[in-house]
Design an enzyme around this catalytic site. Structure first.
Site, PDB file in Angstrom:
ATOM      1  N   ASP A 468      33.549  22.183  47.008  1.00  0.00           N
ATOM      2  CA  ASP A 468      33.933  22.275  48.420  1.00  0.00           C
ATOM      3  C   ASP A 468      32.910  23.106  49.093  1.00  0.00           C
ATOM      4  OD1 ASP A 468      35.748  20.388  48.209  1.00  0.00           O
ATOM      5  OD2 ASP A 468      37.442  21.846  48.003  1.00  0.00           O
ATOM      6  N   ASP A 770      41.169  21.943  47.261  1.00  0.00           N
ATOM      7  CA  ASP A 770      42.412  23.011  47.654  1.00  0.00           C
ATOM      8  C   ASP A 770      43.453  21.961  48.574  1.00  0.00           C
ATOM      9  OD1 ASP A 770      40.934  22.014  50.008  1.00  0.00           O
ATOM     10  OD2 ASP A 770      40.236  24.079  50.478  1.00  0.00           O
ATOM     11  N   ASP A 774      43.273  16.029  46.984  1.00  0.00           N
ATOM     12  CA  ASP A 774      42.269  16.375  46.077  1.00  0.00           C
ATOM     13  C   ASP A 774      42.674  16.293  44.635  1.00  0.00           C
ATOM     14  OD1 ASP A 774      40.095  17.134  47.940  1.00  0.00           O
ATOM     15  OD2 ASP A 774      40.850  18.969  48.005  1.00  0.00           O
TER      16      ASP A 774
END
Length: 1034
Positions: A468, A770, A774
């Site tokens: 990310d 997070d 996901d």
């Protein structure tokens, strides 16, 4: 007339006495209850007094006993338990004295989701809030006295876990090991053979020594496993310690889940774990995943009317809201279930499974060699090709006594058993356990919490990391640095020139459409802003620049409907009605391109609504791109007013909106990220950034972090949007996935698609995540990293490793440790197999050629087990080096024993076997000693060979084996302990180990011969080896 006992009195008087006793007891208890209710209802405070009451008790007489018995008999005739009233009052006092709530009854109602009982017994949620002395907005007071009172009445939010395995359990488990069973069988045989040959006085030494050594090994192994189990227990407790956001005294606090008490008001958002059983207070679009409790898929909608019940252990799937905690700990459904479940700590990693196969293979090889030795020695003996100590033939057919034949056969079997002892590499499982436990402990210090042991190994093979952007590559410290109203930028003092209409609508849009909160204890104090980093940055700008009073905005409007932010739409919206107005208003906030696409008009700073034609739309789009090029996250606000309320406008409008403005949030890269990215690339690990930001922001951040290197990268297919990747055919995705380095405007499904595509191409994929969405990608990846600060509980439970500081540098640290784990295990395998091969060959050759073995079973156990335990501790605790990150990944199915390792093992084993066999057959003449002393020299030289070989095993390829040796104090200490124990074994434990004391010249000779291992190692490592390997596992 019959006489009566004067002690009992007449029957009439006895009956009257019973009635008076019953009347007095009832009156007394009723009076106490009335006084208690009076204190509770009037909220009076009781005077502080001692926690006991003094009662003058007279000595009990026989008459009293008889009267008490008759009283009980009298009451029992009415089916009344004389103790029932006391028990009832005891429990009533315990449960009702503080809150007038029975914890068990309330817990049962919530678990059963019985709305009727909730209404009839407690008056509904609002009444229960008052009963529990809390407040929907302010929460409980949170003082120490208040918290202690609630814990005393309702208990703490903890449950009694099943007791962990004790030390003796691990000892018993160690005895179940096949290797230990074989060794014990050998010990029993050796003991029997020894007593048969030499009698009890001298014959028990060999067998008894083996049994003692086996028990010592079992204790050492059990201690290692016991300590590892305790470490996992601590890890399990760390994983269970979830952070929860509660309201106490009007202020939001982050506290541990174990500190939750009944009456707490808890804030819930997407991905949160419900910390206790409770009731819904207020919120919007709240949906809960109860599959962990009910095993049924699908989300349950939570609302105040039909289903306000929230169960601990479930997860928030959508929306947000607050809940009232009604039950904690063992009184919750989750606590009741978890108190009977113990987490499985006996996870077997893939490497351990492969080592089991290797040990089994070597064990079979040893058994085959032992069987061959047994057959050869039997043939040699019975054909008359063996001689005794006097040089005479041992077997002379019928002339040989039966007892002598049996003794010879027993000694032959003992030699074969010794071969088995030499063959089995007992130290390998211990080395792996030590390596994993040590690396896991060190990684925790480096901000990486291991949830699955296999991740320690797999990370060393990672070829691609999908990361990310926000919070991982960047600091996640947002700040509004640029604001646009219409087509004009707003300077620092530009708010004063803005139209009040625009300011008011912006205040409503920001204050109502947020999951954050602002708490201001007093007018003089600074506001305390809570929420996600993006929410906090926008609220902070609104407070200090627009003068936002969030409480005033919320009191002036009624929220009708909320659409919480999600990763698919990348927007959040709210439908509201102002007080005293019929018209509804829709407010949207989110990704600038998405909001712009839904807008048909825009406000200028004078408050005039202007139509948005194509040219103006392109102009605003250019503004967004320019902000993104500066690495700014662009957030847009828009709204629409509905003049009349109709059924159609009960949902949020997504077209014809009026654009209120744009804000640009700066989130700088983390220090050290660029160097970490370069380290990964140099190590042959590809980095792919997957972000929800637009292409321009993603490109700017990727260039800052070093993921994109040059203009060529920017202009190539290295950058792609999630929508475009989604539309590719499977073949097109397979062709382009390795070239992609940045995916912008991606959704969680795009991340999952990329992981699946990379795995199909043979990559070992690590993924960071997070969010709740996901979870599928984290589970699909070979190694899933969740974020400890911003990560949701759903993401953490789906991951293998939790990065406690949300920093990409910590991901690289785990990569370094993963390679170190693999390298340490390879070092020890090389060291262990060299020991086993040399000992096996020496004993095999000596047995076949001379019918005797140079090393006794006890000596072999010392070499194989005690030495290996110390060797494992020394080689398994080597620290990661920079050289590890200069090599390519080891690959998913690379052979455990590489060609380089085979080169080293064969060369050193051949050298040791040559030297030791020479000493075995020529040592008596070279040193001028008898056979027993010569065998001791062979034993000492064998051990010293392994001491020097430990230095050689520190590096598989580097010629300088002493580099960095002074940094590893533990290694040097273990070498010192090994040498000391060897000296003690030879010089002082002669009877136990079957050795003779050596002269200092003989010690020097043994050390000098063993030291030749160093120059031999240097020469061997000069031999080039092509280490290209297939996928076969060793």
């Amino acid at each position: 007339m019959h006489g009566h006992d004067p002690k009992h009195g007449s029957p009439a008087k006895s009956q009257k006495w019973r009635w008076r006793l019953a009347y007095t007891a009832i009156l007394f208890t009723r009076s106490l209850r009335a006084l208690t209710w009076n204190v509770i209802e009037n909220k009076e405070t009781l005077l502080r007094c001692l926690s006991y009451v003094a009662i003058d008790i007279q000595p009990v007489t026989a008459a009293d006993n008889n009267e008490h018995a008759s009283s009980n008999e009298y009451l029992s005739s009415f089916d009344v338990d004389p103790k029932a009233d006391d028990n009832e009052h005891a429990s009533s006092d315990e449960h009702l004295s503080a809150f007038n709530v029975d914890p068990k009854a309330l817990g049962d109602i919530v678990r059963a989701k019985n709305i009727e009982s909730l209404e009839s017994q407690y008056g509904g949620v609002e009444e229960l809030v008052q009963t529990l002395e809390t407040d929907v907005k302010v929460g409980i007071s949170g003082t120490d006295a208040d918290l202690m009172r609630r814990m005393t009445v309702f208990g703490a939010n903890e449950y009694q876990k099943p007791p962990p395995k004790g030390f003796l359990t691990f000892v018993f488990d160690a005895f179940k090991d096949t290797v230990i069973i074989i060794l014990l069988a050998c010990a029993v045989l050796s003991l029997g053979f020894g007593i048969k040959q030499h009698g009890w006085k001298d014959g028990w030494f060999d067998g008894g020594s083996i049994i003692f050594a086996v028990f010592l090994v079992v204790i050492v192994s059990a201690m290692s496993n016991f300590n590892q189990s305790r470490q996992f227990q601590k890890l399990s407790a760390k994983c269970s310690d979830v952070s929860v956001e509660v309201v106490r005294g009007g202020r939001r606090h982050q506290i541990s889940i174990f500190d939750i008490v009944v009456g707490d008001v808890v804030w819930l958002k997407i991905g949160d774990q419900i910390p206790a059983d409770g009731l819904f207070l207020e919120g919007h679009s709240l949906k809960v995943d109860e599959s962990s409790m009910t095993r049924e898929s699908g989300h349950v909608e939570i609302n105040g009317a039909a289903n306000p019940f929230l169960l601990s252990g479930t997860k928030v799937a959508d929306g947000f809201g607050t809940m009232l905690v009604t039950s904690v700990g063992i009184n919750t459904a989750w606590g009741e279930m978890m108190s009977s479940i113990n987490r499985d700590l006996d996870e077997e990693t893939p490497l351990q499974a492969r080592l089991k196969k290797l040990i089994s293979f070597i064990g079979k090889l040893g058994l085959s060699a032992a069987a061959l030795v047994l057959v050869v020695l039997m043939i040699r003996y019975f054909t008359g090709n063996t001689s005794d100590e006097k040089g005479l033939r041992e077997f002379n057919g019928s002339k040989t006594k039966f007892g002598d034949v049996m003794n010879a056969v027993i000694s032959i079997v003992a030699a074969a058993v010794t071969i088995v002892v030499a063959a089995i590499p007992e130290g390998l499982p211990l080395a792996v356990a030590l390596t994993l436990a040590y690396s896991m402990k060190r990684m925790m210090k480096d901000n990486a919490m291991i949830r699955k042991l296999s991740a320690c190994e797999t990370m060393g093979s990672a070829t691609t990391i999908c990361t990310d952007k926000t919070g991982t590559l960047t600091l996640n410290e947002m700040k509004v640095t640029e604001v646009w109203i219409g087509k004009e930028t707003l300077s620092e003092d530009g708010v004063s020139k803005m139209s009040p209409t625009v300011i008011n609508v912006l205040q409503e849009s920001i204050g109502l459409n947020t999951a954050g909160n602002i708490y201001k204890p007093s007018s003089e104090s600074a506001p305390e802003i809570s929420g996600s980093p993006t929410e906090k940055a926008i609220l902070s700008w609104a407070v200090y620049s627009l003068g936002l009073d969030i409480d005033e905005v919320k009191t002036q409007c009624e929220i009708i409907r909320v659409e919480a932010f999600n990763s698919e739409k990348k927007m959040s919206g709210v439908l509201v009605r102002r007080n005293h107005e019929k018209a509804l208003q829709t407010h949207w906030k989110g990704g600038a391109e998405m909001v712009l696409a839904m807008s048909s008009n825009y406000y200028d700073k004078d408050g005039i609504i202007r139509a948005m034609n194509d040219e103006e739309r392109r102009c605003i789009d250019t503004i967004i791109q320019n902000m993104a090029a500066k690495s700014l996250r662009c957030i847009a606000f828009a709204h629409k007013k509905h003049e009349e309320e109709t059924a159609e406008v009960q949902k949020l409008e997504e077209s014809g909106l009026t654009l209120l403005g744009l804000v640009g949030l700066k989130d700088p890269c983390r220090p050290g990220v660029r160097k970490a990215v370069e380290t990964c690339i140099d190590a042959g690990v590809g980095i792919k950034m997957i972000t929800g930001d637009n292409v321009h922001t993603a490109r700017a951040i990727a260039l800052d972090c070093g993921i994109l290197k040059s203009v060529e990268d920017v202009e190539s297919e290295a950058i792609i949007e999630g929508l475009q990747f989604r539309k590719y055919s499977p073949q097109e995705r397979s062709q382009t996935v390795e070239r992609i380095r940045v995916m912008a405007r991606s959704s969680p499904s795009d991340k999952l698609l990329m992981v699946q595509c990379l795995k199909q191409k043979g990559h070992v994929v690590a993924v960071t995540g997070d969010g709740t969405n996901d979870a599928p990608a984290l589970k699909e990846a070979d190694i899933g990293f969740s974020m400890g600060i911003q990560g949701t509980e759903v993401a953490k439970e789906s991951s293998d490793i939790v990065i406690l500081d949300d920093n990409f540098t910590s991901v690289v640290t785990v990569l370094r440790w993963g390679r170190c784990v693999h390298n340490n295990i390879q070092r020890f395998i090389q060291f262990q197999l060299t020991v086993n091969i040399s000992a096996l060959v020496i004993n095999f050759v000596s047995s076949v050629s001379s019918g005797k073995v140079p090393l006794t079973a006890v000596q072999l156990l010392w070499v194989n087990l005690i030495m290996d335990t110390l060797g494992a501790l020394a080689l398994a605790t080597e620290q990661p080096t920079n050289e590890l990150m200069e090599k390519l990944p080891v690959g998913r199915k690379k052979r455990l024993i590489s060609r380089i390792m085979w080169r080293n093992i064969i060369a050193h084993a051949l050298f040791q076997v040559t030297i030791l066999l020479t000493l075995q057959f020529k040592g008596t003449s070279v040193f001028g000693v008898d056979e027993k002393v010569n065998n001791t020299i062979v034993f000492s030289t064998t051990v010293l060979f392994q001491v020097f070989n430990e230095f050689n095993a520190r590096t598989l390829e580097k010629k300088n084996t002493l580099e960095g040796i002074l940094k590893n104090k533990l290694f040097l200490a273990i070498i010192g302990v090994t040498i000391t124990l060897q000296v003690l074994t030879v010089e002082f434990l002669n009877m136990f180990c079957g050795t003779e004391r050596l002269h200092w010249r003989q010690w020097c000779a043994s050390i000098g011969i063993a030291a030749l291992s160093w120059p031999i190692d240097w020469l061997v490592k000069c031999i080039p080896v092509d280490d290209l390997q297939g996928d076969a596992a060793s």
